[in-house]
Design a protein around this motif. Structure first.
Motif, mmCIF file in Angstrom:
data_model
loop_
_atom_site.group_PDB
_atom_site.id
_atom_site.type_symbol
_atom_site.label_atom_id
_atom_site.label_comp_id
_atom_site.label_asym_id
_atom_site.label_seq_id
_atom_site.Cartn_x
_atom_site.Cartn_y
_atom_site.Cartn_z
ATOM 1 N N HIS A 1 -8.555 4.911 -1.160
ATOM 2 C CA HIS A 1 -7.473 5.043 -0.870
ATOM 3 C C HIS A 1 -6.515 4.736 0.343
ATOM 4 C CE1 HIS A 1 -6.171 6.593 -4.693
ATOM 5 N NE2 HIS A 1 -7.344 6.220 -5.304
ATOM 6 N N TYR A 2 -5.405 4.336 0.499
ATOM 7 C CA TYR A 2 -4.325 4.936 2.010
ATOM 8 C C TYR A 2 -3.440 5.411 1.905
ATOM 9 C CZ TYR A 2 -7.953 0.068 2.180
ATOM 10 O OH TYR A 2 -9.054 -0.529 1.660
ATOM 11 N N ALA A 3 -3.141 5.685 3.013
ATOM 12 C CA ALA A 3 -1.889 6.605 3.211
ATOM 13 C C ALA A 3 -1.337 6.022 4.480
ATOM 14 C CB ALA A 3 -2.694 7.793 3.475
ATOM 15 N N LEU B 1 0.795 -1.418 -0.184
ATOM 16 C CA LEU B 1 -0.024 0.131 0.345
ATOM 17 C C LEU B 1 1.043 1.205 0.226
ATOM 18 C CD1 LEU B 1 -2.533 -1.115 2.373
ATOM 19 C CD2 LEU B 1 -2.665 -1.158 -0.455
ATOM 20 N N SER B 2 2.414 1.061 0.382
ATOM 21 C CA SER B 2 3.005 2.435 0.767
ATOM 22 C C SER B 2 3.391 2.838 -0.964
ATOM 23 C CB SER B 2 4.074 2.613 1.630
ATOM 24 O OG SER B 2 5.058 1.273 0.928
ATOM 25 N N ARG C 1 -7.896 5.584 5.686
ATOM 26 C CA ARG C 1 -8.351 5.416 4.555
ATOM 27 C C ARG C 1 -9.006 6.812 4.176
ATOM 28 N NH1 ARG C 1 -12.330 -0.236 4.124
ATOM 29 N NH2 ARG C 1 -11.603 0.577 6.611
ATOM 30 N N SER D 1 -1.176 3.315 -2.594
ATOM 31 C CA SER D 1 -2.520 3.422 -2.137
ATOM 32 C C SER D 1 -3.785 2.986 -3.060
ATOM 33 C CB SER D 1 -1.640 5.136 -2.220
ATOM 34 O OG SER D 1 -2.401 5.950 -2.901
ATOM 35 N N SER D 2 -3.414 3.158 -4.591
ATOM 36 C CA SER D 2 -5.266 2.602 -4.415
ATOM 37 C C SER D 2 -5.023 0.834 -4.759
ATOM 38 C CB SER D 2 -5.671 3.521 -6.045
ATOM 39 O OG SER D 2 -4.399 3.050 -6.764
ATOM 40 N N ILE E 1 -2.647 3.653 9.034
ATOM 41 C CA ILE E 1 -3.135 3.796 7.913
ATOM 42 C C ILE E 1 -4.651 4.571 8.338
ATOM 43 C CG2 ILE E 1 -1.896 2.182 6.641
ATOM 44 C CD1 ILE E 1 -4.651 0.728 7.060
#
Length: 83
Positions: free
Chosen positions: A49-51, A4-5, A41, A8-9, A39
């Motif tokens: 998307h994940y930050a 995910l890093s 969402r 992100s999508s 994280i």
């Protein structure tokens, strides 16, 4: 978290396939990471998307002096050396 890093999508089904675990297990891990503030969402249209919140410390007391960014950087270096 590493996948995910980098993307992100990425959908959780794809994360599950690449990691080799069930999609349900990935959902539980993501929920745990969200609850722990690791994280965030964000809904973008129909997609999540994940930050990664990289300045957070690692959770185990022995590694708490290191951040999530430290871990991701170390793993990126290791991956680059293997390539």
């Amino acid at each position: 978290m590493i996948l995910l890093s980098r993307n992100s999508s990425m959908v959780l089904r794809e994360v599950a396939l690449q990691v080799g675990i069930t999609e349900r297990a990935v959902q539980r891990i993501i929920a745990d990471l969200e609850e722990g503030g690791v994280i965030r969402r964000e809904k973008v249209g129909r997609q999540n998307h994940y930050a990664i919140i990289g300045d957070r410390p690692l959770r185990h007391p022995i590694e708490a002096h290191r951040s999530i960014n430290d871990l991701l950087e170390l793993l990126a270096e290791t991956t680059d050396e293997e390539a």
